[in-house]
Design a protein around this motif. Structure first.
Motif, PDB file in Angstrom:
ATOM      1  N   ASP A  21       0.849  -1.192   0.000  1.00 14.94           N
ATOM      2  CA  ASP A  21       0.000   0.000   0.000  1.00 14.94           C
ATOM      3  C   ASP A  21       0.884   1.241   0.000  1.00 14.94           C
ATOM      4  OD1 ASP A  21      -2.845   1.138   2.068  1.00 14.94           O
ATOM      5  OD2 ASP A  21      -1.977   1.889   0.208  1.00 14.94           O
TER       6      ASP A  21
ATOM      7  N   LYS B 136      -0.772   4.361  -0.615  1.00 13.47           N
ATOM      8  CA  LYS B 136      -1.707   5.479  -0.669  1.00 13.47           C
ATOM      9  C   LYS B 136      -1.949   6.092   0.696  1.00 13.47           C
ATOM     10  CE  LYS B 136      -4.138   3.901  -4.685  1.00 13.47           C
ATOM     11  NZ  LYS B 136      -5.450   3.712  -5.304  1.00 13.47           N
TER      12      LYS B 136
ATOM     13  N   THR C 129       4.523   4.139   3.569  1.00 16.23           N
ATOM     14  CA  THR C 129       4.279   3.010   2.680  1.00 16.23           C
ATOM     15  C   THR C 129       4.183   1.740   3.514  1.00 16.23           C
ATOM     16  OG1 THR C 129       5.493   4.109   0.929  1.00 16.23           O
ATOM     17  CG2 THR C 129       5.318   1.741   0.752  1.00 16.23           C
TER      18      THR C 129
ATOM     19  N   TRP D 172       4.818   5.550  -8.438  1.00 13.16           N
ATOM     20  CA  TRP D 172       4.355   4.254  -7.956  1.00 13.16           C
ATOM     21  C   TRP D 172       3.470   3.612  -9.014  1.00 13.16           C
ATOM     22  CZ3 TRP D 172       6.520   1.905  -4.046  1.00 13.16           C
ATOM     23  CH2 TRP D 172       7.060   2.645  -3.005  1.00 13.16           C
TER      24      TRP D 172
ATOM     25  N   GLN E 229       1.089   0.157  -9.690  1.00 15.27           N
ATOM     26  CA  GLN E 229       0.468  -1.013  -9.049  1.00 15.27           C
ATOM     27  C   GLN E 229       0.474  -2.187 -10.020  1.00 15.27           C
ATOM     28  OE1 GLN E 229      -3.678  -0.629  -7.631  1.00 15.27           O
ATOM     29  NE2 GLN E 229      -2.985  -1.603  -5.755  1.00 15.27           N
ATOM     30  N   LYS E 230       0.890  -3.337  -9.509  1.00 11.59           N
ATOM     31  CA  LYS E 230       0.956  -4.540 -10.336  1.00 11.59           C
ATOM     32  C   LYS E 230      -0.389  -5.255 -10.264  1.00 11.59           C
ATOM     33  CE  LYS E 230       4.804  -6.016  -8.276  1.00 11.59           C
ATOM     34  NZ  LYS E 230       6.029  -6.838  -8.047  1.00 11.59           N
TER      35      LYS E 230
ATOM     36  N   CYS F 255      -1.763  -6.389  -7.006  1.00 11.42           N
ATOM     37  CA  CYS F 255      -2.041  -5.307  -6.047  1.00 11.42           C
ATOM     38  C   CYS F 255      -0.827  -4.822  -5.265  1.00 11.42           C
ATOM     39  CB  CYS F 255      -3.150  -5.680  -5.041  1.00 11.42           C
ATOM     40  SG  CYS F 255      -4.730  -6.011  -5.830  1.00 11.42           S
ATOM     41  N   THR F 256       0.330  -5.457  -5.428  1.00  8.01           N
ATOM     42  CA  THR F 256       1.528  -4.907  -4.801  1.00  8.01           C
ATOM     43  C   THR F 256       2.028  -3.743  -5.665  1.00  8.01           C
ATOM     44  OG1 THR F 256       3.000  -6.449  -5.940  1.00  8.01           O
ATOM     45  CG2 THR F 256       2.171  -7.114  -3.761  1.00  8.01           C
ATOM     46  N   TRP F 257       2.982  -3.025  -5.129  1.00 11.58           N
ATOM     47  CA  TRP F 257       3.451  -1.815  -5.809  1.00 11.58           C
ATOM     48  C   TRP F 257       4.945  -1.895  -6.091  1.00 11.58           C
ATOM     49  CZ3 TRP F 257       0.197   2.384  -6.919  1.00 11.58           C
ATOM     50  CH2 TRP F 257      -1.086   2.306  -6.377  1.00 11.58           C
ATOM     51  N   GLU F 258       5.349  -1.183  -7.127  1.00 14.45           N
ATOM     52  CA  GLU F 258       6.768  -1.074  -7.438  1.00 14.45           C
ATOM     53  C   GLU F 258       7.032   0.345  -7.927  1.00 14.45           C
ATOM     54  OE1 GLU F 258       7.645  -3.858 -10.542  1.00 14.45           O
ATOM     55  OE2 GLU F 258       6.278  -2.899 -11.967  1.00 14.45           O
TER      56      GLU F 258
ATOM     57  N   HIS G 261       0.696   8.203  -8.498  1.00 10.75           N
ATOM     58  CA  HIS G 261       0.337   6.802  -8.736  1.00 10.75           C
ATOM     59  C   HIS G 261      -0.036   6.697 -10.206  1.00 10.75           C
ATOM     60  CE1 HIS G 261      -1.105   7.123  -4.337  1.00 10.75           C
ATOM     61  NE2 HIS G 261       0.103   6.622  -4.350  1.00 10.75           N
TER      62      HIS G 261
ATOM     63  N   CYS H 138      -8.136  -4.573  -4.959  1.00 10.85           N
ATOM     64  CA  CYS H 138      -7.605  -3.257  -5.347  1.00 10.85           C
ATOM     65  C   CYS H 138      -8.150  -2.800  -6.699  1.00 10.85           C
ATOM     66  CB  CYS H 138      -6.087  -3.282  -5.364  1.00 10.85           C
ATOM     67  SG  CYS H 138      -5.338  -4.288  -6.672  1.00 10.85           S
TER      68      CYS H 138
END
Lengths: 147, 454
Positions: A109, A111, A116, B130, B132-133, B136-139, B186, B299
């Motif tokens: 997350d 947001k 983070t 950022w 989002q994959k 739902c995880t982020w990179e 994002h 997500c």
């Protein structure tokens, strides 16, 4: 959920090496330790008890340790630690320290204003998002729970 | 701490219009028109008109032919001000651009001197984007660059700072930096702005997203002069900045260090431990003791308001656990506002922080907005006032009786706490409370999509 979208895999095998929830923190293990165990470890009674809709959150060490006990449960459900309120050797202060101490995390997350969210099975960490280097990402809170 | 001297030119002289025709922010973002070019350019070639239009869009000033010259007009603070004059030829625009950049630097310096805040420079690195994959995880993605602000943005921020102070001070002793992003924070998400606890340097900052301020009135005083079908009150750059600095207030006052639950309880929220997400979260209390929450199952799903039990589990129409947000009985924003124990003032209340930030924005804006907050949500008003006073006492000091040395008057500005100023404020509040007994028209609020991310 849309079709063909994979479920979030916090139990990804690549995250497994390292800390497990049964390792707990200083002998306190969610779903196995009681509030009395927390008081014994920290050598104090809760400083405050905040009523949740479905339980109680007990605060120790001036908010440095918060323990959640759900209504009707005899064991603690979750343990939250705030590094900036605790002595430096009690809990990792940065994501770099957390990676060394516990293993890999996934970012789940971004947001949130405060930071983070990084997760591995049984642990959630909220760390500063802005700085890129893990050494500079201060941990705001760290929570352990039974996944 | 010294309070920044108030600029008399931004003093509210007349009440702001009470018309509140909130609208879809996404429509504003897509339909936002830069300033219309002056009618006297109608005889110019399409190329010249394009050049003028592009210049106006980049600098947010209107080019007005004036005899042999061009006047460059900034609309801010309720008036039009000629900030620059050049020869009346299109090839003067380059020189005008350079001069406007210099004016921006001078204005930034002035604001830094008064409030110690800083601003992004053109081409400066912000953070990596950022992304989002699918799981739902982020990179992290490519680096987001910033631009420097426009004069109109600085006018809105200035107006907000006089009202938001001391909230521009971060909890670590630094001051807020304002960044103007050239890409979304994002990826693929259109938001207006963010307050972040830590920027690349680890300090509190406000990020304005691309297009957030395009064509938007600088201050609340400019709303009245703008196209009322496009902008309602609390949609100025000033209002947006007030909202974001309310999050800085929350940061300063320890909301994320354990104080949030106790404060949120005072304006209608209960905390609960979410066993699905393994985290303490918040439920909006209903008038009959029921709970509501805003969320989704995944997500990629659209979020919705549902009624839920004390464990946060969504309920179906018969009150039984539904198993998912999708199969639960869903409520509109209007319905939840009506059902809530403490009425949210606007459409944006997904969690306690946002509901409070909207309330604080109204509280600090001007007399009209403050009266609206008191009239429509007195409990939220009380919670905001209490926290505002706590911040005042900490920042500006206390009187012998422990009350703050400075109080916020009905116009949203700080004044010394004297028997006269306290009476004036009390008279204002009593008058508004008495008016509440009368029937008042509350314009319907339409859903604000892609509102502030906070």
């Amino acid at each position: 959920m849309p079709d063909n979208v994979p479920e979030l895999q916090i139990t990804d095998q690549s995250l497994e090496p390292g800390w497990h929830w049964q390792d707990g923190w200083n002998g306190l293990i969610p779903s196995m330790s009681s509030l009395a165990d927390v008081c014994a470890l920290l050598q104090e009674e809760p400083g405050s008890a905040e009523e949740l809709a479905n339980g109680t959150a007990y605060s120790f060490l001036a908010g440095g340790v918060v323990v959640v006990v759900l209504s009707g449960d005899q064991f603690i459900t979750a343990l939250t630690l705030r590094p900036h309120k605790l002595p430096s050797d009690m809990v990792p202060a940065t994501m770099a320290d957390a990676n060394k101490a516990f293993g890999k995390f996934m970012i789940t997350d971004v947001k949130r204003r405060e930071g983070t969210i990084h997760q591995r099975p049984g642990m959630k960490v909220c760390a500063q998002a802005g700085p890129e280097q893990a050494e500079l990402q201060k941990i705001l809170w760290l929570e352990i729970f039974r996944p | 701490m010294e309070i920044g001297r108030q600029n008399e030119s931004t003093k509210v002289e007349t009440p702001v219009s009470s018309a509140d025709t909130d609208r879809f922010r996404s429509e504003i973002l897509s339909d936002a028109e830069p300033l219309a070019i002056h009618k006297d350019f109608a005889q110019e070639s399409a190329a010249v008109q394009r050049q003028i239009a592009d210049f106006q869009k980049e600098h947010a000033v209107q080019v007005v032919p004036s005899g042999k010259y061009y006047d460059y007009v900034l609309s801010a603070g309720g008036k039009d001000q000629v900030v620059l004059t050049t020869d009346g030829k299109p090839d003067s625009l380059d020189a005008a651009a350079k001069k406007l950049e210099q004016l921006v630097i001078e204005k930034q310096s002035a604001l830094t001197k008064i409030f110690s805040v800083t601003f992004s420079a053109k081409g400066e690195n912000v953070e990596k984007q950022w992304i989002q994959k699918p799981d739902c995880t982020w990179e992290r993605g490519p680096m987001i660059k910033a631009r420097s602000p426009q004069l109109v943005e600085l006018a809105g921020i200035e107006a907000a700072l006089y009202r938001a102070q001391p909230s521009q001070n971060n909890s670590d002793g630094t001051q807020t930096k304002f960044y103007f992003l050239e890409d979304n924070y994002h990826k693929n998400e259109r938001i207006l702005a963010f307050y972040v606890h830590s920027d690349k340097n680890g300090h509190g900052a406000v990020y304005y997203e691309p297009g957030a301020n395009l064509g938007v009135p600088a201050t609340e005083k400019d709303i009245e002069r703008s196209d009322q079908t496009k902008f309602s009150n609390n949609e100025s750059i000033e209002a947006l900045t007030l909202h974001e600095l309310s999050h800085s207030h929350q940061d300063r006052m320890g909301w994320d260090s354990g104080k949030m639950a106790g404060i949120a309880k005072e304006f209608g929220w209960s905390s609960f431990y979410d066993k699905t997400e393994n985290e303490t979260k918040y439920l909006l209390r209903g008038k009959k003791g029921e709970f509501y929450r805003y969320g989704s199952d995944h997500c990629k799903d659209k979020e919705a308001w549902v009624c839920c039990d004390k464990d946060g589990k969504p309920l179906d129409a018969s009150g039984k656990v539904a198993g998912s947000f999708k199969t639960a009985k869903q409520f509109t924003y209007d319905q939840v506002r009506d059902l809530a124990e403490v009425r949210p003032l606007t459409w944006y209340f997904p969690n306690p922080k946002e509901m409070f930030a909207e309330g604080m924005m109204f509280y600090r804006s001007n007399e009209e907005r403050r009266a609206q907050l008191l009239r429509e949500s007195p409990t939220l008003y009380a919670a905001v006032k209490k926290q505002d006073n706590i911040e005042s006492a900490e920042a500006f000091g206390k009187l012998a009786d422990g009350s703050p040395k400075y109080i916020r008057n009905s116009e949203g500005r700080w004044s010394e706490s004297t028997s006269a100023s306290r009476k004036e404020l009390a008279d204002f509040e009593n008058k508004v409370k008495a008016e509440k007994q009368k029937t008042s028209f509350v314009p319907p609020l339409r859903r604000r999509q892609f509102a502030y991310a906070g």
